[in-house]
Write an enzyme that holds these catalytic residues in place. Structure first.
Site, PDB file in Angstrom:
ATOM      1  N   TYR A  65       0.857  -1.195   0.000  1.00 12.22           N
ATOM      2  CA  TYR A  65       0.000   0.000   0.000  1.00 12.22           C
ATOM      3  C   TYR A  65       0.887   1.237   0.000  1.00 12.22           C
ATOM      4  CZ  TYR A  65      -4.195   2.760   0.889  1.00 12.22           C
ATOM      5  OH  TYR A  65      -5.231   3.664   0.771  1.00 12.22           O
ATOM      6  N   GLY A 115      12.267  15.565  -8.196  1.00 10.40           N
ATOM      7  CA  GLY A 115      11.512  14.387  -7.750  1.00 10.40           C
ATOM      8  C   GLY A 115      11.453  13.286  -8.783  1.00 10.40           C
ATOM      9  N   ARG A 140       2.990  -5.705   8.129  1.00 11.22           N
ATOM     10  CA  ARG A 140       2.687  -6.144   9.495  1.00 11.22           C
ATOM     11  C   ARG A 140       1.359  -6.888   9.602  1.00 11.22           C
ATOM     12  NH1 ARG A 140       4.726  -0.725  10.531  1.00 11.22           N
ATOM     13  NH2 ARG A 140       2.667   0.068  11.060  1.00 11.22           N
ATOM     14  N   ASN A 156       3.013   4.056  -2.771  1.00 12.29           N
ATOM     15  CA  ASN A 156       2.601   5.059  -3.738  1.00 12.29           C
ATOM     16  C   ASN A 156       1.746   4.478  -4.870  1.00 12.29           C
ATOM     17  OD1 ASN A 156       2.678   7.720  -4.409  1.00 12.29           O
ATOM     18  ND2 ASN A 156       4.916   7.823  -4.325  1.00 12.29           N
ATOM     19  N   LYS A 202       8.721  -6.105  -9.790  1.00  8.19           N
ATOM     20  CA  LYS A 202       9.502  -6.920 -10.730  1.00  8.19           C
ATOM     21  C   LYS A 202      10.251  -8.069 -10.062  1.00  8.19           C
ATOM     22  CE  LYS A 202      10.730  -2.571 -13.017  1.00  8.19           C
ATOM     23  NZ  LYS A 202      10.328  -1.699 -11.905  1.00  8.19           N
ATOM     24  N   GLU A 247      15.018   9.084  -7.390  1.00  6.58           N
ATOM     25  CA  GLU A 247      14.900   8.890  -5.946  1.00  6.58           C
ATOM     26  C   GLU A 247      16.237   9.199  -5.287  1.00  6.58           C
ATOM     27  OE1 GLU A 247      13.140   5.069  -5.050  1.00  6.58           O
ATOM     28  OE2 GLU A 247      12.121   5.148  -6.991  1.00  6.58           O
ATOM     29  N   LYS A 251      13.546  -5.054 -16.866  1.00  7.76           N
ATOM     30  CA  LYS A 251      12.451  -4.960 -17.836  1.00  7.76           C
ATOM     31  C   LYS A 251      12.770  -5.721 -19.125  1.00  7.76           C
ATOM     32  CE  LYS A 251      10.905  -0.598 -15.863  1.00  7.76           C
ATOM     33  NZ  LYS A 251      11.140   0.866 -15.872  1.00  7.76           N
TER      34      LYS A 251
END
Lengths: 338, 338
Positions: free
Chosen positions: A10, A206, A45, A12, A124, A209, A224
């Site tokens: 859960y 942005g 968790r 981005n 991936k 990273e 890929k």
């Protein structure tokens, strides 16, 4: 037709996927006849689960990650479970990519398939590290597996190879498969910047990273092209079989020399058939203006298939962002059940 | 799985399709599990038919067109029939496109569907003139219809809109959908030629037909964008609803002016959603270097979809020749039965 979906991860992309399920629920039902019900979300968790569907209005107001899932569990009594539980029609896998072991995605995907669930993977790692095992598990259990999100996401790659080129022989695949490195090389071209300067700009905007090693070393592109080659050219390669060169050592001088000849330097991932088999590699390369990949600039991506009967077929573009990745997974889900 | 195929039209594309069925029979069986058997070919004076499959070794040595079918009938006693006969799993339609009435394709397609056959169409006429009727017939009879060959052939267009962009909202489609006009405009750009000179060169090189009106007037592009809009954007348009402008009046001066601004003139076919609906038009337009269609040169084609969640997705290339068109039809056949 109701299809119960469990999402793993859960972050981005996972949260964007849940948003799309929420905002497009009616549209997907109207257009494709599929009623997608998000019944569970798996975090590190534990997981949240509600048989009749999670309340997405509540969930989307919770934070990202496991904190958000626990928050949801507090708001919806009994929804948070400490152990994982695989029930439903489909798993959508969006945990962080781990190219060492493929975990936790690998265990999650295998468990879901063993319970008869189809899988749509955005991450991936499990596929890159354990392609043959995952494929065999899907085939043994009679479930289906799609992974557009892991192979350049909103840029159609597998779709084209599998459907648009069906019946033709793919002689080679060449792609600019990573938006961050293409942005850096584009800025080096346009702004006569050094690699370090362009990387800094990418971080500030942005696009890169803070830990950008995965992108700039060529590993992301390698993952890929590996999946594309294994899926479309019948190879059974792993990362160690690929000759990988990143963009760290591309200099202003290299760029200047290329520009003088009306050429551009791009990080090209390729899989080419020759008499011995298929050679897969990733490396910065000079390409000419007449190359269909030449116009792929900024964070854009692109891929060119060279075929026997259909000539060269290229796809360019596709949003390089979390919404694009989530939309690619949604596309796979729709194409499984339409 | 055996699939019995009847081909209508034995011209340039039809014969290439038969060649592909012959040369790839084993490959298609191995890769997709489909055993394609060509049982009939329809011409303007009758058809050849053999229940157990035509002898393609003999057929491919016969001439093109109805003469070839009669020749086959002489070599294989009883194979030539004076009337049409619809039996099998699939019709592949490749008669010449007629945008006035859609015939003979329309009657052939309807007859085949009424006998429960799926249809793969390469010709555009029946669909352009009678889109709603053909769709309704397919739906009433519970048969399937594909027509990649009619919508830019080896360039994937419908496939991308339908599958690769599933779940996203297509806001606009813009394409360079005709290779002949793009070749002429490219030569005018590169060689500072007049329209007439470039057209002459295209004719000499076999790229433009002697009657090139269908291409240069923009009608061929209009047929394709019409089918794309009707298929992907929910319109029910016919040719009279499209504002069509060809390339006949593009001058050396227009080209020169565009070049000065680093722009190119391309024949752009577009379908754009606005608040009232979808506006479809075909016209020569100046496009900038940053446009994904800018790099589409020579006989190449290209298409750009603008979407809400996946950004811009473009496809470029695809062989603009009879083999490419036949391969596009074969792709549709495989995707129907895989």
């Amino acid at each position: 037709m109701i299809r119960k979906v469990v999402l793993s991860g859960y972050g981005n992309v996972g949260k964007r996927f849940a948003e799309l399920l929420h905002s497009r629920k009616q549209d997907i039902l109207n257009r494709y006849g599929i009623d997608l019900l998000l019944t569970g979300v798996i975090g590190s968790r534990g997981m949240i689960y509600e048989e009749k569907g999670l309340d997405l209005g509540i969930l989307l107001n919770c934070k990202m990650g496991s904190d958000g899932l626990e928050e949801y569990g507090e708001l919806r009594m009994g929804a948070f479970l400490n152990k994982l539980f695989f029930k439903g029609d489909l798993l959508v896998e969006s945990t962080p990519t781990n190219i060492e072991t493929g975990e936790p995605a690998l265990s999650i995907m295998i468990s879901a398939m063993e319970e008869g669930m189809d899988v749509v993977s955005i991450s991936k790692g499990a596929l890159v590290t354990n392609f043959a095992r995952v494929m065999k598990c899907a085939s043994d259990r009679g479930v289906r597996l799609k992974y557009s999100g892991a192979t350049a996401a909103a840029l159609p790659t597998i779709d084209i190879g599998e459907f648009s080129l069906a019946g033709s022989d793919i002689k080679s695949i060449r792609g600019i498969l990573n938006g961050t490195t293409n942005f850096i090389l584009t800025r080096m071209m346009e702004g006569s910047m050094s690699f370090e300067e362009a990387l800094q700009e990418a971080k500030e905007r942005g696009i890169a990273e803070s830990n950008s090693h995965f992108d700039i070393s060529g590993i992301d592109s390698s993952c890929k092209i590996l999946l594309l080659s294994n899926s479309l050219m019948g190879t059974e390669l792993s990362l160690k079989d690929i000759d990988i060169k990143g963009i760290e050592n591309v200099t202003k001088e290299d760029i200047g020399k290329a520009k003088l000849n009306n050429r551009a330097i791009k990080l090209v991932a390729s899989a080419e058939k020759n008499q011995e088999g298929v050679v897969v590699k990733v490396s910065p390369m000079e390409i000419s203006e007449s190359d269909l990949l030449y116009g792929v600039i900024g964070t854009n991506k692109g891929i060119v298939f060279d075929t026997d009967t259909m000539g060269q077929v290229a796809a360019l573009g596709g949003a390089s962002n979390p919404v694009g990745a989530a939309a690619a997974a949604l596309k796979d889900v729709i194409n499984l059940y339409r």
